[in-house]
Enzyme design. Structure first.
Site, short mmCIF file in Angstrom:
data_model
loop_
_atom_site.label_atom_id
_atom_site.label_comp_id
_atom_site.label_asym_id
_atom_site.label_seq_id
_atom_site.Cartn_x
_atom_site.Cartn_y
_atom_site.Cartn_z
CG ASP A 173 -2.27 3.41 -0.88
OD1 ASP A 173 -2.03 4.63 -0.82
OD2 ASP A 173 -3.22 2.87 -0.30
CG HIS B 47 1.19 13.18 1.12
ND1 HIS B 47 1.16 12.87 2.45
CD2 HIS B 47 1.63 14.46 1.04
CE1 HIS B 47 1.55 13.91 3.16
NE2 HIS B 47 1.84 14.90 2.33
P1 ADP Z 1 -5.44 7.63 1.55
O1 ADP Z 1 -4.51 8.70 2.02
O2 ADP Z 1 -5.29 7.25 0.12
O3 ADP Z 1 -6.86 7.85 1.90
P2 ADP Z 1 -4.27 6.06 3.75
O4 ADP Z 1 -4.52 4.67 4.17
O5 ADP Z 1 -2.83 6.42 3.65
O6 ADP Z 1 -5.02 6.29 2.36
O7 ADP Z 1 -4.91 7.08 4.77
C1 ADP Z 1 -6.27 7.07 5.01
C2 ADP Z 1 -6.56 7.71 6.35
O8 ADP Z 1 -7.96 7.93 6.41
C3 ADP Z 1 -6.20 6.80 7.52
O9 ADP Z 1 -5.73 7.59 8.60
C4 ADP Z 1 -7.53 6.13 7.86
O10 ADP Z 1 -7.68 5.84 9.24
C5 ADP Z 1 -8.54 7.17 7.44
N1 ADP Z 1 -9.75 6.51 6.92
C6 ADP Z 1 -9.86 5.70 5.86
N2 ADP Z 1 -11.13 5.25 5.73
C7 ADP Z 1 -11.83 5.79 6.73
C8 ADP Z 1 -13.19 5.70 7.16
N3 ADP Z 1 -14.10 4.97 6.52
N4 ADP Z 1 -13.54 6.42 8.24
C9 ADP Z 1 -12.63 7.16 8.89
N5 ADP Z 1 -11.35 7.28 8.56
C10 ADP Z 1 -10.95 6.60 7.48
C1 G6P Z 2 -4.91 11.19 -0.40
C2 G6P Z 2 -4.15 12.38 -0.95
C3 G6P Z 2 -4.40 13.60 -0.06
C4 G6P Z 2 -5.90 13.83 0.05
C5 G6P Z 2 -6.60 12.58 0.60
C6 G6P Z 2 -8.13 12.73 0.66
O1 G6P Z 2 -4.39 10.87 0.83
O2 G6P Z 2 -2.76 12.08 -1.00
O3 G6P Z 2 -3.77 14.74 -0.60
O4 G6P Z 2 -6.17 14.95 0.88
O5 G6P Z 2 -6.30 11.49 -0.26
O6 G6P Z 2 -8.66 13.08 -0.58
P1 G6P Z 2 -9.45 14.45 -0.84
O7 G6P Z 2 -9.63 14.50 -2.32
O8 G6P Z 2 -10.75 14.29 -0.10
O9 G6P Z 2 -8.64 15.57 -0.30
#
Ligand code: ADP
Ligand code: G6P
Length: 456
Positions: free
Chosen positions: A366, A158
């Site tokens: 990202d 991912h």
């Molecule tokens: P990452 O996987 O690195 O966190 P992404 O943008 O690909 O970044 O995915 C993040 C997911 O988490 C999205 O579905 C987003 O809606 C959710 N998310 C991010 N910040 C928040 C928050 N403050 N509250 C709820 N959901 C969140």
């Molecule tokens: C990114 C990673 C995921 C992970 C998520 C939240 O999206 O690619 O594998 O689950 O962040 O992070 P956490 O450490 O809370 O699992």
């Protein structure tokens, strides 16, 4: 039509958590994508509950099996906090923070990967399909193959796969490559990441072949990009409900009717560039002080990996900047930056996306970034402008966004001003194209495409 084959998903996190005597699905792209597939096909999800105290008894959820894997306190430290999140995470994200290479963390990484492989081997039916996810579990494919040569194994990363010269830093680079090469299909978010992996494999392992197919131990390993997406219809519908419409209108009134809303939503992670975008907002207000009346910045940041030092440091930095900007530009009843350090429900996020005028998504690196796609899905009236970092995987697809270099603070401030003054017809055209791109390739198509490749 033949019944689709059951699948076994292997991911660090389980898809549900206990709330009282019920199980609730965890928010997040992976759960959205794969739970529907598991519901129709059956199978299992192997993962960690997130706590060292939770039960490891398997249980049934819908029509599939949940198989928790136990990780002790000491292993959480070595496997998750350290090797996964202080070595691999920063290394794979362009070494934005200096990765640490400590040999005492490698062993728990191997031990926990082996435990996942064993648990997976035990629940996978004969000739089954197994799909392993993300940087925590890169050794599982080869370990599982040694235990269960009959199964088809897919792996999806991912996060980005770093360029060869960064990957070369990793003391365990051959082990990681051989772990991943245990899969039949290795998938990445972008073609660049897939290419980086194939090149590293040819350089640092005995594998041979091309960027899209490697030969390893007399097997073919398919290497390709499968950009992940979102449940477009869910976000479009959630933002169009009467409650979301009411909430969005209420939010706009509360921050000051007529003010343009800049919005960012992230995990509180140093890869997301939260500090730099705050600096860019500050630079814009410094240039044109009157914009402090006309604009407001809302930053929603959910706490993440807080025991890891670099995350705690980034939190302090962000909070200092928010204080500094508000100290300089806020007035009674007219705050410049609203900062929420908490998770929101997906429904709440949909109303915030709906209320925003300019969505700021500016990670330093990202894998994909789903927030950018979620915002686009909520803009059924084609309003709103997306400002997107060129270093997000999503920038490969979302080309009609205003693309920025997040390290160029003045350039970002220019882009923020440009977003405010973009002619309406131009903004609508851009949003229409963005929406078509995300609608056409949603998360269900992503999962189907990968599973088709995996089934061979
Ligand atoms: P990452 O996987 O690195 O966190 P992404 O943008 O690909 O970044 O995915 C993040 C997911 O988490 C999205 O579905 C987003 O809606 C959710 N998310 C991010 N910040 C928040 C928050 N403050 N509250 C709820 N959901 C969140
Ligand atoms: C990114 C990673 C995921 C992970 C998520 C939240 O999206 O690619 O594998 O689950 O962040 O992070 P956490 O450490 O809370 O699992």
């Amino acid at each position: 039509m033949p019944k689709p084959r059951p699948i076994v998903i292997v991911a660090n996190r389980l898809p549900v958590h206990r709330s009282g005597d019920r199980f609730v699905e965890n928010a997040g792209g992976l759960v959205t994508a794969l739970v529907p597939a598991l519901k129709t096909r059956g199978g299992a999800w192997v993962g960690w509950s997130g706590s060292s105290r939770a039960t490891t008894r398997p249980f049934k959820y819908e029509n599939f099996r949940i198989q928790p894997v136990h990780i002790s306190e000491a292993e959480i430290e070595g496997f998750y906090n350290q090797l996964s999140n202080r070595t691999l995470w920063p290394l794979y994200h362009d070494a934005i923070r200096t990765p640490e290479f400590d040999h005492s963390w490698w062993r728990p990484y191997v031990v926990v990967n082996h435990r996942f492989a064993k648990a997976t081997a035990a629940v996978t039916p004969r000739n089954g399909l197994v799909w392993v996810h993300d940087y925590h579990l890169q050794l599982v494919p080869a370990m599982l193959r040694a235990m269960r040569p009959d199964v088809r194994i897919g792996f999806f990363l991912h996060v980005p796969f770093p360029p060869e010269e960064l990957f070369a830093w990793l003391p365990w680079r051959e082990r990681i490559l051989e772990g991943l090469l245990g899969a039949d299909v290795v998938g990445f978010q972008t073609q660049a990441a897939a290419r980086n992996f194939s090149r590293a494999a040819r350089e640092y392992s005995p594998a041979e072949g091309t960027d899209s197919e490697l030969l390893w131990e007399r097997r073919k390993v398919k290497v390709a990009s499968y950009p992940i997406s979102i449940d477009f219809n869910w976000f479009a519908d959630a933002a169009a409900t009467p409650e979301a419409t009411r909430e969005a209108a209420l939010l706009r009134r509360r921050v000051g009717a007529g003010r343009k809303i800049f919005l960012s939503v992230d995990r509180l992670d140093y890869t997301k560039g939260i500090d730099l975008r705050l600096l860019a907002f500050e630079a814009m207000l410094k240039r044109r002080r009157s914009l402090a009346n006309d604009c407001v910045f809302i930053q929603i940041a959910s706490p993440s990996r807080e025991p890891v030092h670099e995350y705690a440091q980034m939190r302090i930095r962000i909070e200092q900047l928010v204080g500094r900007i508000n100290g300089e530009f806020s007035e009674p009843g007219r705050v410049s930056v609203h900062y929420f350090r908490r998770g929101f429900t997906r429904e709440q996020l949909a109303s915030y996306y709906r209320a925003a005028d300019v969505m700021i998504v500016t990670p330093l690196r990202d894998g994909m970034n789903l927030v950018a796609k979620e915002f686009v899905a909520t803009r059924s009236d084609y309003s709103g402008v997306l400002v997107l970092s060129e270093f997000a995987g999503a920038a490969r697809e979302l080309r009609q966004a205003i693309i920025v270099n997040p390290r160029n603070i003045e350039g970002m401030a220019d882009a923020f001003e440009a977003a405010l003054t973009l002619p309406k017809a131009d903004a609508r055209h851009r949003m229409a194209v963005l929406r078509t791109v995300v609608r056409r390739h949603d998360v269900f198509e992503w999962a189907d495409e990968f599973l088709r490749a995996l089934a061979g």
